[in-house]
Design a protein around this motif. Structure first.
Motif, mmCIF file in Angstrom:
data_model
loop_
_atom_site.group_PDB
_atom_site.id
_atom_site.type_symbol
_atom_site.label_atom_id
_atom_site.label_comp_id
_atom_site.label_asym_id
_atom_site.label_seq_id
_atom_site.Cartn_x
_atom_site.Cartn_y
_atom_site.Cartn_z
ATOM 1 N N VAL A 404 0.892 -1.027 -0.058
ATOM 2 C CA VAL A 404 0.143 0.104 0.008
ATOM 3 C C VAL A 404 0.960 1.207 0.096
ATOM 4 C CG1 VAL A 404 -2.121 -1.204 0.887
ATOM 5 C CG2 VAL A 404 -0.309 -0.087 2.569
ATOM 6 N N PRO A 405 0.501 2.270 -0.411
ATOM 7 C CA PRO A 405 1.067 3.576 -0.501
ATOM 8 C C PRO A 405 1.456 3.907 1.105
ATOM 9 C CG PRO A 405 -0.764 3.879 -1.731
ATOM 10 C CD PRO A 405 -0.910 2.731 -1.030
ATOM 11 N N GLN A 406 2.706 4.698 1.400
ATOM 12 C CA GLN A 406 3.476 4.882 2.677
ATOM 13 C C GLN A 406 3.675 6.320 2.571
ATOM 14 O OE1 GLN A 406 6.355 1.825 2.613
ATOM 15 N NE2 GLN A 406 5.336 0.552 3.996
ATOM 16 N N ASN A 407 3.413 7.170 3.710
ATOM 17 C CA ASN A 407 3.814 8.375 3.991
ATOM 18 C C ASN A 407 3.716 8.792 5.254
ATOM 19 O OD1 ASN A 407 4.069 11.209 2.771
ATOM 20 N ND2 ASN A 407 2.290 11.473 3.902
ATOM 21 N N ASN A 408 4.828 9.577 5.812
ATOM 22 C CA ASN A 408 4.985 10.034 7.140
ATOM 23 C C ASN A 408 4.797 8.885 8.456
ATOM 24 O OD1 ASN A 408 5.538 12.618 6.603
ATOM 25 N ND2 ASN A 408 3.159 13.120 6.624
ATOM 26 N N MET A 409 5.264 7.621 7.810
ATOM 27 C CA MET A 409 5.125 6.663 8.806
ATOM 28 C C MET A 409 6.141 7.016 9.909
ATOM 29 S SD MET A 409 5.045 3.155 6.647
ATOM 30 C CE MET A 409 4.849 2.360 8.101
ATOM 31 N N PHE A 410 5.687 6.470 11.176
ATOM 32 C CA PHE A 410 6.464 6.669 12.474
ATOM 33 C C PHE A 410 6.832 8.253 12.687
ATOM 34 C CE2 PHE A 410 8.200 2.907 10.554
ATOM 35 C CZ PHE A 410 7.346 1.955 10.934
ATOM 36 N N SER A 411 5.917 9.212 12.120
ATOM 37 C CA SER A 411 5.888 10.647 12.523
ATOM 38 C C SER A 411 4.989 10.723 13.806
ATOM 39 C CB SER A 411 5.160 11.298 11.318
ATOM 40 O OG SER A 411 5.960 11.301 10.335
ATOM 41 N N GLU A 412 5.386 11.743 14.461
ATOM 42 C CA GLU A 412 4.695 12.136 15.591
ATOM 43 C C GLU A 412 3.572 13.006 15.596
ATOM 44 O OE1 GLU A 412 7.396 13.384 19.236
ATOM 45 O OE2 GLU A 412 8.415 14.190 17.654
ATOM 46 N N ALA A 413 2.582 12.893 16.495
ATOM 47 C CA ALA A 413 1.324 13.529 16.205
ATOM 48 C C ALA A 413 1.806 15.009 16.409
ATOM 49 C CB ALA A 413 0.423 13.163 17.353
ATOM 50 N N SER A 414 0.863 15.801 15.844
ATOM 51 C CA SER A 414 1.303 17.276 15.944
ATOM 52 C C SER A 414 -0.093 17.998 16.209
ATOM 53 C CB SER A 414 1.701 17.841 14.521
ATOM 54 O OG SER A 414 0.529 17.751 13.400
ATOM 55 N N GLU A 415 -0.068 19.342 16.653
ATOM 56 C CA GLU A 415 -1.455 19.903 17.189
ATOM 57 C C GLU A 415 -2.331 20.132 15.891
ATOM 58 O OE1 GLU A 415 -0.446 23.500 19.160
ATOM 59 O OE2 GLU A 415 0.554 22.348 20.933
#
Length: 581
Positions: A404-415
């Motif tokens: 499947v497409p992957q983007n920003n995996m393992f990125s932190e949550a943001s406000e």
């Protein structure tokens, strides 16, 4: 280089040492203990599948999320319905032989609906785990109860929506589920033991969408001391007495190595300094550790090794109160099937804050690695990779190309919200894969559903408390059925669907792959090319895997359809069976 001739020779060698004659029954959740979901029946094949017609259809009267795999033995179909009612039916005609009505002794909101993924049959007994955390044995001839035990005696409390910021719009929404310890997996029977695991210990609030039949609105993770660890356990088939229990959270050392990398080298962006400082503040975090066991294990009968996947740590997404790697969550785990002792584990995502449960059932097969035939176990991750391990040692042999497409995996949550995919839905979710070992391909149901991953904060007693939510974005969503080569991890072909795929696949010797969709489509594609060959429409989401069986020389394809509440797929109550005229 691995040539086609070598693959053919390899398949012949594997077949000589492990193939069985075509089985006219579908005797276990995964067809057999390998979980390959591969029917060696080929009366229905890629040359004549266009002639497939409805043989019979039955409506159960319970319109709700329906994910069960029917079991067919000696011409009788046994199938669990939502809320754990059970039917025994003539598998040729659909005539009901008996019906068991389950009387729940506990009632609470379940995280993922009243679903049950199937039963197990052994000798004169049928076994089923229930949404209210019971394990039940029925007489297969009458449906009368033989024994009934509580797998979990004490049900712990849930998170509260009052923990959310007063300005959070989720405060005004309805909670469709949260903590609710139960059993959703189909049991598996091995050497006079029936094996099941509990779910609902990942501790995230499920917020409903605006409309009655809308998809899930959001999942909210709230830091705190909520819940308990999960477990997988074995029970004596005659008495129901527990034989062994494996806790998915270790009694000691659940903090692990505190690495900022996955074992396969992905960067996790962890704040390791803060985590290490928090270890003293939360010394008892493992007591609330989570780690649901979502789907039926695979078992290697030669080595008596059982393989199963574990869910996210608790609390879900919000990690302030659980520093460390949070072992053995989000892991593929290998146990001694007779004792429950740990053999090895592979944690796909340490300290998971994204909801990357190891949810799809593992599958065992042989593969070629560095010129040698290796006993292997594979698992389709929510991360979007298919992982292949040496099943004796746990060594990662390879992971596939992303299915499947992957983007920003393992990125932190943001406000403001970070868009990631795959996110909490996967990847591949609970959907079982199927394996055509003759073609050396695994067929994986994929989900492309971008998720907005948002950090929220509130002040409690002068201290900032953070919690996290995951909710679908307005971006396009779709599904991908992928054929993954088991030797090199390359994707042979992909078939795109209008909606994310949630339900699983059936592969057959007729070089077919059967797959259902949330819009009611139930289809057969060519196993070697992905070409659509046949399709029909059912008046509910087809979000369960199909099976195949034979009676009196005629092959049948069966599937249930009742939609899926979380995805917003149309609810229904159909059991549909197809054959050639």
């Amino acid at each position: 280089m691995i040539t086609l001739n070598k693959i053919v020779l390899f398949s012949l060698i594997v077949c000589l040492v492990g193939c069985q004659q075509p089985n006219s029954d579908w005797s276990s959740y995964g067809q057999d203990h390998t979980n390959q979901r591969y029917s060696r029946l080929d009366q229905i094949n890629n040359k004549n599948v266009q002639g497939l017609k409805l043989a019979w259809q039955y409506q159960t009267g319970i319109k709700a999320t329906f994910q069960a795999t029917p079991i067919v033995q000696d011409g009788i179909m046994y199938i669990s319905l939502p809320y754990n009612h059970v039917l025994a039916m003539n598998a040729k005609t659909g005539k009901v032989i008996w019906r068991y009505e389950h009387d729940r002794n506990r009632d609470w909101k379940m995280c993922c609906g009243p679903t049950n993924r199937g039963v197990a049959v052994h000798g004169e007994q049928l076994f089923m785990g229930t949404v209210d955390a019971r394990l039940i044995s029925l007489d297969i001839k009458t449906g009368h109860k033989l024994w009934d035990i509580n797998v979990v005696e004490n049900i712990v409390g849930t998170e509260s929506i009052s923990a959310l910021n007063p300005s959070d719009p989720n405060r005004e929404k309805k909670i469709s589920g949260g903590t609710g310890v139960g059993i959703s997996m189909a049991p598996v029977v091995y050497e006079n033991k029936v094996i099941v695991g509990i779910t609902g210990v990942g501790y995230g609030l499920h917020v409903e969408g605006r409309e009655k039949d809308a998809p899930l609105g959001a999942v909210v993770g709230v830091a705190g001391r909520f819940g308990r660890p999960g477990f997988l356990a074995a029970y004596d088939i005659y008495s129901g007495k527990q034989v062994w229990q494996f806790d998915t959270i270790p009694a000691e050392g659940w903090e692990g190595d505190l690495s900022n990398y996955t074992k396969d080298g992905e960067v996790l962006n962890r704040d390791l300094l803060t985590e290490k400082e928090s270890l003293l503040e939360y010394p008892d975090a493992a007591k609330y550790g989570g780690g649901s066991a979502w789907t039926t294990p695979a078992i290697d009968k030669d080595t008596h090794t059982l393989f199963f996947g574990t869910g996210n740590p608790s609390p879900q997404m919000s990690d302030q109160s659980r520093p460390g790697d949070n072992l053995y969550t989000v892991s593929l785990v290998a146990l001694d099937a007779n004792t429950g002792k740990l053999k090895w584990y592979y944690q796909q995502v340490p300290h998971d804050i994204w909801g990357y449960d190891v949810a799809s059932p593992p599958v065992i097969f042989h593969t070629i690695h560095k010129g040698k035939i290796i006993p292997a176990v594979g698992q389709a991750g929510k991360t979007g990779w298919f992982y292949i391990h040496n099943r004796n040692t746990g060594e990662l042999l390879l992971k596939s190309e992303a299915f499947v497409p992957q983007n920003n995996m393992f990125s932190e949550a943001s406000e403001e919200g970070t868009t990631i995919y795959p996110g909490i839905l996967g990847g591949s979710n609970w959907s079982p894969v199927s394996v055509n070992i003759d073609q050396h391909l695994a067929y994986v149901s994929g989900i492309h559903a971008p998720i907005k991953y948002t950090r929220h904060e509130k002040i409690v007693n002068g201290k900032a408390v953070r919690y996290t939510s995951s909710e679908p974005t307005n971006d396009d969503q779709w599904g991908l059925l992928s054929a993954v080569n088991l030797t090199d991890g390359k994707i042979r072909w992909q078939y795109r669907t209008d909606q994310p795929l949630l339900g699983g696949t059936l592969a057959t010797k007729g070089n077919l792959v059967f797959v259902g969709e949330g819009n009611g489509n139930f289809s057969a594609v060519h196993g070697g090319s992905g070409e659509m060959l046949w399709s029909t429409k059912i008046n509910a989401g087809v979000n369960a895997p199909a099976i195949s069986y034979m009676i009196n020389g005629k092959q049948y394809i069966a599937v249930v359809s009742g939609g899926n509440k979380i995805m917003g797929y149309k609810q229904g109550d159909f059991i549909s069976v197809y054959s050639l005229n």
